[in-house]
Enzyme design. Structure first.
Site, PDB file in Angstrom:
ATOM      1  N   HIS A 195      -2.399   6.968   3.233  1.00 46.33           N
ATOM      2  CA  HIS A 195      -0.955   7.029   3.458  1.00 46.33           C
ATOM      3  C   HIS A 195      -0.409   8.295   2.789  1.00 46.33           C
ATOM      4  O   HIS A 195      -0.696   8.554   1.610  1.00 46.33           O
ATOM      5  CB  HIS A 195      -0.264   5.811   2.836  1.00 46.33           C
ATOM      6  CG  HIS A 195      -0.481   4.520   3.573  1.00 46.33           C
ATOM      7  ND1 HIS A 195      -1.217   4.413   4.733  1.00 46.33           N
ATOM      8  CD2 HIS A 195      -0.025   3.265   3.300  1.00 46.33           C
ATOM      9  CE1 HIS A 195      -1.205   3.152   5.148  1.00 46.33           C
ATOM     10  NE2 HIS A 195      -0.499   2.435   4.294  1.00 46.33           N
ATOM     11  N   CYS A 225       0.804  -1.234   0.000  1.00 45.86           N
ATOM     12  CA  CYS A 225       0.000   0.000   0.000  1.00 45.86           C
ATOM     13  C   CYS A 225       0.837   1.286   0.000  1.00 45.86           C
ATOM     14  O   CYS A 225       0.360   2.329  -0.462  1.00 45.86           O
ATOM     15  CB  CYS A 225      -0.959  -0.001   1.187  1.00 45.86           C
ATOM     16  SG  CYS A 225      -0.175  -0.450   2.741  1.00 45.86           S
TER      17      CYS A 225
HETATM   18  N1  LIG Z   1      -4.714  -3.357   5.273  1.00 49.22           N
HETATM   19  C1  LIG Z   1      -4.084  -2.794   4.234  1.00 49.22           C
HETATM   20  O1  LIG Z   1      -4.118  -1.569   3.990  1.00 49.22           O
HETATM   21  C2  LIG Z   1      -3.301  -3.667   3.269  1.00 49.22           C
HETATM   22  C3  LIG Z   1      -2.813  -3.068   2.131  1.00 49.22           C
HETATM   23  C4  LIG Z   1      -2.113  -3.828   1.194  1.00 49.22           C
HETATM   24  C5  LIG Z   1      -1.914  -5.171   1.434  1.00 49.22           C
HETATM   25  N2  LIG Z   1      -2.372  -5.759   2.570  1.00 49.22           N
HETATM   26  C6  LIG Z   1      -2.159  -7.206   2.723  1.00 49.22           C
HETATM   27  O2  LIG Z   1      -3.424  -7.869   2.538  1.00 49.22           O
HETATM   28  C7  LIG Z   1      -3.490  -9.034   3.349  1.00 49.22           C
HETATM   29  C8  LIG Z   1      -4.698  -8.950   4.265  1.00 49.22           C
HETATM   30  O3  LIG Z   1      -4.545  -7.848   5.145  1.00 49.22           O
HETATM   31  P1  LIG Z   1      -5.721  -7.388   6.128  1.00 49.22           P
HETATM   32  O4  LIG Z   1      -5.278  -6.103   6.698  1.00 49.22           O
HETATM   33  O5  LIG Z   1      -7.040  -7.487   5.441  1.00 49.22           O
HETATM   34  O6  LIG Z   1      -5.648  -8.579   7.263  1.00 49.22           O
HETATM   35  P2  LIG Z   1      -6.788  -9.093   8.257  1.00 49.22           P
HETATM   36  O7  LIG Z   1      -7.794  -8.031   8.516  1.00 49.22           O
HETATM   37  O8  LIG Z   1      -6.055  -9.685   9.403  1.00 49.22           O
HETATM   38  O9  LIG Z   1      -7.531 -10.290   7.422  1.00 49.22           O
HETATM   39  C9  LIG Z   1      -6.902 -11.537   7.184  1.00 49.22           C
HETATM   40  C10 LIG Z   1      -7.847 -12.491   6.456  1.00 49.22           C
HETATM   41  O10 LIG Z   1      -7.146 -13.736   6.264  1.00 49.22           O
HETATM   42  C11 LIG Z   1      -7.977 -14.812   6.752  1.00 49.22           C
HETATM   43  N3  LIG Z   1      -7.157 -15.907   7.283  1.00 49.22           N
HETATM   44  C12 LIG Z   1      -6.323 -15.862   8.372  1.00 49.22           C
HETATM   45  N4  LIG Z   1      -5.792 -17.090   8.574  1.00 49.22           N
HETATM   46  C13 LIG Z   1      -6.290 -17.907   7.612  1.00 49.22           C
HETATM   47  C14 LIG Z   1      -6.119 -19.288   7.318  1.00 49.22           C
HETATM   48  N5  LIG Z   1      -5.323 -20.085   8.042  1.00 49.22           N
HETATM   49  N6  LIG Z   1      -6.799 -19.803   6.254  1.00 49.22           N
HETATM   50  C15 LIG Z   1      -7.612 -19.014   5.507  1.00 49.22           C
HETATM   51  N7  LIG Z   1      -7.826 -17.701   5.764  1.00 49.22           N
HETATM   52  C16 LIG Z   1      -7.166 -17.155   6.804  1.00 49.22           C
HETATM   53  C17 LIG Z   1      -8.839 -14.198   7.840  1.00 49.22           C
HETATM   54  O11 LIG Z   1      -9.991 -14.998   8.017  1.00 49.22           O
HETATM   55  P3  LIG Z   1     -10.754 -15.174   9.451  1.00 49.22           P
HETATM   56  O12 LIG Z   1     -11.605 -13.935   9.643  1.00 49.22           O
HETATM   57  O13 LIG Z   1     -11.576 -16.391   9.238  1.00 49.22           O
HETATM   58  O14 LIG Z   1      -9.699 -15.312  10.504  1.00 49.22           O
HETATM   59  C18 LIG Z   1      -9.144 -12.825   7.212  1.00 49.22           C
HETATM   60  O15 LIG Z   1     -10.195 -12.969   6.282  1.00 49.22           O
HETATM   61  C19 LIG Z   1      -2.163  -9.109   4.109  1.00 49.22           C
HETATM   62  O16 LIG Z   1      -1.296  -9.972   3.410  1.00 49.22           O
HETATM   63  C20 LIG Z   1      -1.673  -7.663   4.090  1.00 49.22           C
HETATM   64  O17 LIG Z   1      -0.277  -7.572   4.208  1.00 49.22           O
HETATM   65  C21 LIG Z   1      -3.089  -5.024   3.487  1.00 49.22           C
END
Ligand SMILES: NC(=O)c1ccc[n+]([C@@H]2O[C@H](COP(=O)([O-])OP(=O)(O)OC[C@H]3O[C@@H](n4cnc5c(N)ncnc54)[C@H](OP(=O)(O)O)[C@@H]3O)[C@@H](O)[C@H]2O)c1
Length: 350
Positions: A242, A149
């Site tokens: 950001h 991001c």
């Molecule tokens: N937030 C941002 O601005 C942003 C920007 C760019 C990239 N990212 C990237 O995008 C990804 C997600 O980020 P986020 O902020 O959305 O994280 P998050 O809110 O923690 O969400 C993580 C997701 O992954 C699922 N998950 C966790 N463990 C799992 C497993 N063992 N099997 C299948 N699903 C599983 C969770 O499901 P449950 O609800 O069932 O636990 C949830 O749906 C990360 O790799 C992050 O680095 C984030």
């Protein structure tokens, strides 16, 4: 029956996953028919499983979908991934091998030699890695990634500038919103009234991803852009958006006015193709001395543009300026959706 292309969202319950669900509501080409997440939530209805944090309600068409496990037996060909990086690597590979187009937000495969890391305004030709990836991995699907991001806004602005003026050096300091850490993210007692001058792995990602995105596709892989990027990343008490203070050194001389006009008038492939999620203009160049600001500007162009301000001379390098953009829209889910739209326009989804 809907004529739209059915799509799935992996990690649909997370912060990025929810943004996918929201941005895909009423999408003209794609319809969410599958949602998948961890064992914690699979088997439940999406509306019950998710801790919904968007300002509009859970879309009706998605609320009653059953959350499925992240196994490659979903009834769709395209999956958007907002999976936790701890599990994304293997799951995304399994889906690609099974024939799915995987549009990923996770860091795991961004730097793989045969995986495109694409910003459609900057390097749409890097999708040429898809046939290479399929040959290398004997798969009928593929993985396509979008930038971290923070990298997103930097690389989006530097891409056109590099083509026109040849960048020699980049220095960037970020002020990153808390939503970038997912939910619940950074504890409130750590961040309120505070600045945290460390985000694990972030500076390394910005420094290398920028050089891959601005690199050259040589038919087999990407030759990284040759200039150094130095990044310093900070977490600040901002909800969304950001902000980045950038200094650049250029090989070709230009002026502040020409640089501003160049960005203001820039139009990329998504604009020419009129892709549904493309901002009308990739860059909104702001005149006011104290803009862009996340609180007021983050939702301009539905969160898909990069806002640029304060272009001025730099006494160490040549120019300095401020960039800002929506980290969970253009910096995450919106970027994947635009990549999927580009794939469709380039004929990959036929
Ligand atoms: N937030 C941002 O601005 C942003 C920007 C760019 C990239 N990212 C990237 O995008 C990804 C997600 O980020 P986020 O902020 O959305 O994280 P998050 O809110 O923690 O969400 C993580 C997701 O992954 C699922 N998950 C966790 N463990 C799992 C497993 N063992 N099997 C299948 N699903 C599983 C969770 O499901 P449950 O609800 O069932 O636990 C949830 O749906 C990360 O790799 C992050 O680095 C984030």
């Amino acid at each position: 029956m809907s004529a739209k292309i059915p799509v799935g969202v992996l990690g649909a319950t997370g912060a990025v996953g929810q943004k996918f669900i929201k941005l895909l509501e009423d999408h003209p080409w794609f319809e969410v028919t599958e949602v998948a997440a961890s064992e914690r939530t699979s088997g439940k209805l999406y509306g019950e499983a998710v801790s919904w944090k968007q300002v509009t309600p859970v879309p009706e068409g998605v609320r009653d979908l059953e959350v499925r496990p992240c196994t490659p037996d979903l009834k769709c060909r395209i999956v958007f991934s907002g999976l936790d990086a701890a599990v994304a690597g293997q799951i995304e590979e399994d889906f690609a091998r099974a024939g799915y187009f995987v549009l990923s937000n996770s860091k795991n495969h961004r730097l793989d030699e045969d995986v495109p890391l694409v910003i459609p305004e900057v390097n749409p030709e890097h999708m040429g890695l898809i046939p290479v990836q399929r040959r290398n991995r004997k798969s009928t699907g593929c993985m396509v990634t979008n930038a971290n991001c923070t990298t997103m806004f930097l690389a989006m602005a530097l891409g056109p500038i590099h083509k026109a003026f040849t960048i020699e050096k980049v220095f960037m300091v970020s002020m990153q919103a808390v939503s970038g850490a997912g939910y619940p993210g950074v504890p409130s007692l750590d961040i309120l009234g505070n600045v945290i001058p460390f985000i694990s792995g972030e500076e390394e990602k910005v420094e290398i991803e920028t050089r891959k995105i601005l690199g050259t596709f040589n038919g087999k892989t990407i030759d990284l852009a040759g200039f150094p990027v130095s990044a310093q990343c900070n977490r600040v008490a901002v909800e969304d958006g950001h902000t980045e203070s950038v200094s650049i050194k250029l090989a070709r001389k230009t002026t502040v006015e020409d640089l501003a006009d160049f960005l203001r008038n820039y139009s990329g492939v998504p604009q020419k193709l009129q892709l549904p999620s493309a901002p009308e203009q990739p860059f909104i160049v702001m005149e006011a001395k104290d803009r862009p600001q996340p609180r007021f500007d983050v939702n301009r162009s539905r969160g898909m543009a990069t806002l640029v301000g304060r272009i001025r001379p730099c006494s160490i390098l040549d120019f300095k300026f401020t960039l800002m953009g929506h980290n969970t829209v253009r910096g995450a889910a919106g970027a994947s959706i635009l990549n999927a739209e580009l794939l469709k326009a380039q004929g990959f989804l036929e």
